[in-house]
Design a protein around this motif. Structure first.
Motif, PDB file in Angstrom:
ATOM      1  N   PHE A 231      -6.009 -12.737  24.085  1.00 58.89           N
ATOM      2  CA  PHE A 231      -4.524 -13.517  23.868  1.00 58.89           C
ATOM      3  C   PHE A 231      -3.574 -12.769  24.679  1.00 58.89           C
ATOM      4  O   PHE A 231      -2.940 -13.755  25.294  1.00 58.89           O
ATOM      5  N   VAL A 232      -3.403 -11.695  24.932  1.00 58.85           N
ATOM      6  CA  VAL A 232      -2.261 -10.943  25.609  1.00 58.85           C
ATOM      7  C   VAL A 232      -2.473 -11.357  26.986  1.00 58.85           C
ATOM      8  O   VAL A 232      -1.767 -11.866  27.896  1.00 58.85           O
ATOM      9  N   ARG A 233      -4.009 -11.637  27.703  1.00 58.73           N
ATOM     10  CA  ARG A 233      -4.133 -11.636  29.074  1.00 58.73           C
ATOM     11  C   ARG A 233      -3.624 -13.080  29.393  1.00 58.73           C
ATOM     12  O   ARG A 233      -2.941 -13.464  30.213  1.00 58.73           O
ATOM     13  N   ARG A 234      -4.021 -14.163  28.172  1.00 59.20           N
ATOM     14  CA  ARG A 234      -3.413 -15.626  28.298  1.00 59.20           C
ATOM     15  C   ARG A 234      -1.951 -15.617  28.166  1.00 59.20           C
ATOM     16  O   ARG A 234      -1.397 -16.460  29.026  1.00 59.20           O
ATOM     17  N   MET A 235      -1.457 -14.772  27.525  1.00 66.52           N
ATOM     18  CA  MET A 235      -0.006 -14.967  27.310  1.00 66.52           C
ATOM     19  C   MET A 235       0.939 -14.481  28.525  1.00 66.52           C
ATOM     20  O   MET A 235       1.682 -15.044  29.361  1.00 66.52           O
ATOM     21  N   THR A 236       0.059 -13.325  29.361  1.00 64.30           N
ATOM     22  CA  THR A 236       0.732 -12.942  30.431  1.00 64.30           C
ATOM     23  C   THR A 236       0.639 -13.859  31.557  1.00 64.30           C
ATOM     24  O   THR A 236       1.426 -14.066  32.514  1.00 64.30           O
ATOM     25  N   GLU A 237      -0.609 -14.595  31.727  1.00 60.64           N
ATOM     26  CA  GLU A 237      -0.721 -15.562  33.010  1.00 60.64           C
ATOM     27  C   GLU A 237       0.307 -16.650  32.560  1.00 60.64           C
ATOM     28  O   GLU A 237       0.520 -17.212  33.608  1.00 60.64           O
ATOM     29  N   ALA A 238       0.608 -16.833  31.586  1.00 58.53           N
ATOM     30  CA  ALA A 238       1.571 -18.005  31.127  1.00 58.53           C
ATOM     31  C   ALA A 238       3.007 -17.478  31.306  1.00 58.53           C
ATOM     32  O   ALA A 238       4.059 -18.233  31.044  1.00 58.53           O
ATOM     33  N   GLY A 239       3.250 -16.249  31.771  1.00 54.17           N
ATOM     34  CA  GLY A 239       4.669 -15.717  32.058  1.00 54.17           C
ATOM     35  C   GLY A 239       5.360 -15.290  30.479  1.00 54.17           C
ATOM     36  O   GLY A 239       6.442 -15.382  30.506  1.00 54.17           O
ATOM     37  N   LEU A 240       4.488 -15.155  29.704  1.00 57.86           N
ATOM     38  CA  LEU A 240       5.083 -14.940  28.164  1.00 57.86           C
ATOM     39  C   LEU A 240       4.755 -13.304  27.844  1.00 57.86           C
ATOM     40  O   LEU A 240       3.821 -12.887  28.289  1.00 57.86           O
ATOM     41  N   ALA A 241       5.579 -12.803  26.971  1.00 56.02           N
ATOM     42  CA  ALA A 241       5.507 -11.490  26.381  1.00 56.02           C
ATOM     43  C   ALA A 241       4.722 -11.374  25.235  1.00 56.02           C
ATOM     44  O   ALA A 241       4.700 -12.160  24.064  1.00 56.02           O
ATOM     45  N   ALA A 242       3.658 -10.597  25.224  1.00 54.81           N
ATOM     46  CA  ALA A 242       2.713 -10.091  24.195  1.00 54.81           C
ATOM     47  C   ALA A 242       2.269  -8.744  24.116  1.00 54.81           C
ATOM     48  O   ALA A 242       1.982  -8.122  25.309  1.00 54.81           O
ATOM     49  N   THR A 243       1.966  -8.199  22.817  1.00 52.29           N
ATOM     50  CA  THR A 243       1.515  -6.720  22.887  1.00 52.29           C
ATOM     51  C   THR A 243       0.418  -6.796  21.963  1.00 52.29           C
ATOM     52  O   THR A 243       0.342  -7.376  20.648  1.00 52.29           O
ATOM     53  N   GLU A 244      -0.825  -6.301  22.405  1.00 49.74           N
ATOM     54  CA  GLU A 244      -1.889  -5.794  21.413  1.00 49.74           C
ATOM     55  C   GLU A 244      -1.660  -4.546  20.755  1.00 49.74           C
ATOM     56  O   GLU A 244      -1.617  -3.359  21.306  1.00 49.74           O
ATOM     57  N   LEU A 245      -1.677  -4.417  19.419  1.00 51.79           N
ATOM     58  CA  LEU A 245      -1.758  -3.074  18.706  1.00 51.79           C
ATOM     59  C   LEU A 245      -3.097  -3.056  18.147  1.00 51.79           C
ATOM     60  O   LEU A 245      -3.697  -3.772  17.876  1.00 51.79           O
ATOM     61  N   ARG A 246      -3.454  -1.641  18.162  1.00 53.01           N
ATOM     62  CA  ARG A 246      -4.502  -1.194  17.283  1.00 53.01           C
ATOM     63  C   ARG A 246      -4.157  -1.168  15.872  1.00 53.01           C
ATOM     64  O   ARG A 246      -2.996  -0.737  15.586  1.00 53.01           O
ATOM     65  N   PRO A 247      -4.958  -1.317  14.953  1.00 50.26           N
ATOM     66  CA  PRO A 247      -4.600  -0.937  13.348  1.00 50.26           C
ATOM     67  C   PRO A 247      -3.944   0.381  13.230  1.00 50.26           C
ATOM     68  O   PRO A 247      -4.464   1.347  13.614  1.00 50.26           O
ATOM     69  N   GLY A 248      -2.792   0.213  12.738  1.00 54.72           N
ATOM     70  CA  GLY A 248      -2.122   1.489  12.402  1.00 54.72           C
ATOM     71  C   GLY A 248      -0.840   1.644  13.477  1.00 54.72           C
ATOM     72  O   GLY A 248      -0.124   2.462  13.025  1.00 54.72           O
ATOM     73  N   GLU A 249      -0.904   0.882  14.459  1.00 52.43           N
ATOM     74  CA  GLU A 249       0.070   1.094  15.340  1.00 52.43           C
ATOM     75  C   GLU A 249       1.463   0.245  15.071  1.00 52.43           C
ATOM     76  O   GLU A 249       1.137  -0.885  14.296  1.00 52.43           O
ATOM     77  N   SER A 250       2.566   0.588  15.762  1.00 53.37           N
ATOM     78  CA  SER A 250       3.706  -0.185  15.363  1.00 53.37           C
ATOM     79  C   SER A 250       4.220  -0.704  16.768  1.00 53.37           C
ATOM     80  O   SER A 250       4.058  -0.135  17.820  1.00 53.37           O
ATOM     81  N   SER A 251       4.913  -1.958  16.530  1.00 51.45           N
ATOM     82  CA  SER A 251       5.616  -2.291  17.935  1.00 51.45           C
ATOM     83  C   SER A 251       6.731  -1.604  18.139  1.00 51.45           C
ATOM     84  O   SER A 251       7.661  -0.882  17.390  1.00 51.45           O
TER      85      SER A 251
END
Length: 251
Positions: A231-251
């Motif tokens: 998902f993050v890869r596809r968002m980046t390719e579309a010029g959009l922002a996304a962040t993958e968190l690991r369980p327990g992590e915060s944005s």
């Protein structure tokens, strides 16, 4: 992210603590290491750190979203927003009494410093696979300094951008809990289209990489670990922002 962006802590699956204006909303809490035939395969138990929500929102009645043992672990008088008709379908919810607030799409509830608004979701909202379709699945928009969209479980639907024309953070489901993904869900490609539809300034993938059927550890591991990164890869390719968190992590 800008200073007005709400904070999100992903606890795994569809469980997220959303904090805005000093108010914390907890989504679809799974606070145990096992749900029926599913077990937590990644990340800490959410109760390993203090968990003090001001309210809980439940998107639909499936046991990996409305989990009664987890709800019992949230003490005090914390209100619980549920889809209209939920109490009639899940008798165990009656134990929570007047803590329950039934909502339908368009309903708004003020919780502390935020306004919580129910929006539609395209998903089977029933508790069981068989039975009448009397309870709708929901998503929620939490508005404070910013606007956070929690999609629950959903497929794309035509009026999504009407209900959520823009948001600062979109918590988008990108997978499931097994090697196959049935109707009423988003895969990573469709999740990108959903992020675009809701005008997300940034997106965080959820509903993947946490719960998995017992005994299925070696079956389609790409379906367990892969959807968030895809998902993050596809968002980046579309010029959009996304962040993958690991369980327990915060944005």
């Amino acid at each position: 992210m800008s200073d007005r962006t709400p904070r999100a802590r992903w606890h795994g699956h569809a469980t997220v603590s959303i904090t805005d204006r000093g108010t914390t909303i907890l989504t679809d809490p799974i606070l145990t290491d096992r749900v029926a035939h599913l077990r937590r395969r990644r990340g800490p138990n959410p109760l390993d750190t203090p968990l003090l929500p001001d309210a809980v929102v439940l998107s639909h009645l499936h046991a990996d979203h409305t989990h009664l043992p987890s709800l019992r672990l949230i003490g005090g008088d914390v209100p619980i927003l549920v889809p209209t008709g939920a109490v009639g379908q899940v008798s165990g919810l009656r134990a929570f009494g007047d803590r329950l607030i039934e909502v339908s799409p368009g309903d708004e509830v003020r919780i502390g410093g935020v306004l919580v608004r129910a929006v539609p979701a395209e998903h089977d909202g029933r508790r069981w696979p068989r039975g009448p379709h009397r309870v709708r699945a929901l998503g929620y928009v939490i508005e404070g300094e910013g606007r956070t969209y929690f999609a629950g479980d959903t497929a794309l639907y035509g009026s999504m951008s009407d209900w959520i024309p823009e948001c600062d953070v979109a918590l988008i489901p990108v997978g499931g809990w097994g090697p196959s993904l049935g109707p009423g869900h988003l895969d990573p490609a469709a999740a990108v289209r959903a992020a675009v539809a809701v005008g997300a300034r940034t997106a965080i993938p959820v509903h993947f990489g946490t719960l998995w059927p017992m005994g299925f550890d070696s079956v389609r591991p790409d379906r367990f670990y892969g959807p968030g990164a895809e998902f993050v890869r596809r968002m980046t390719e579309a010029g959009l922002a996304a962040t993958e968190l690991r369980p327990g992590e915060s944005s």
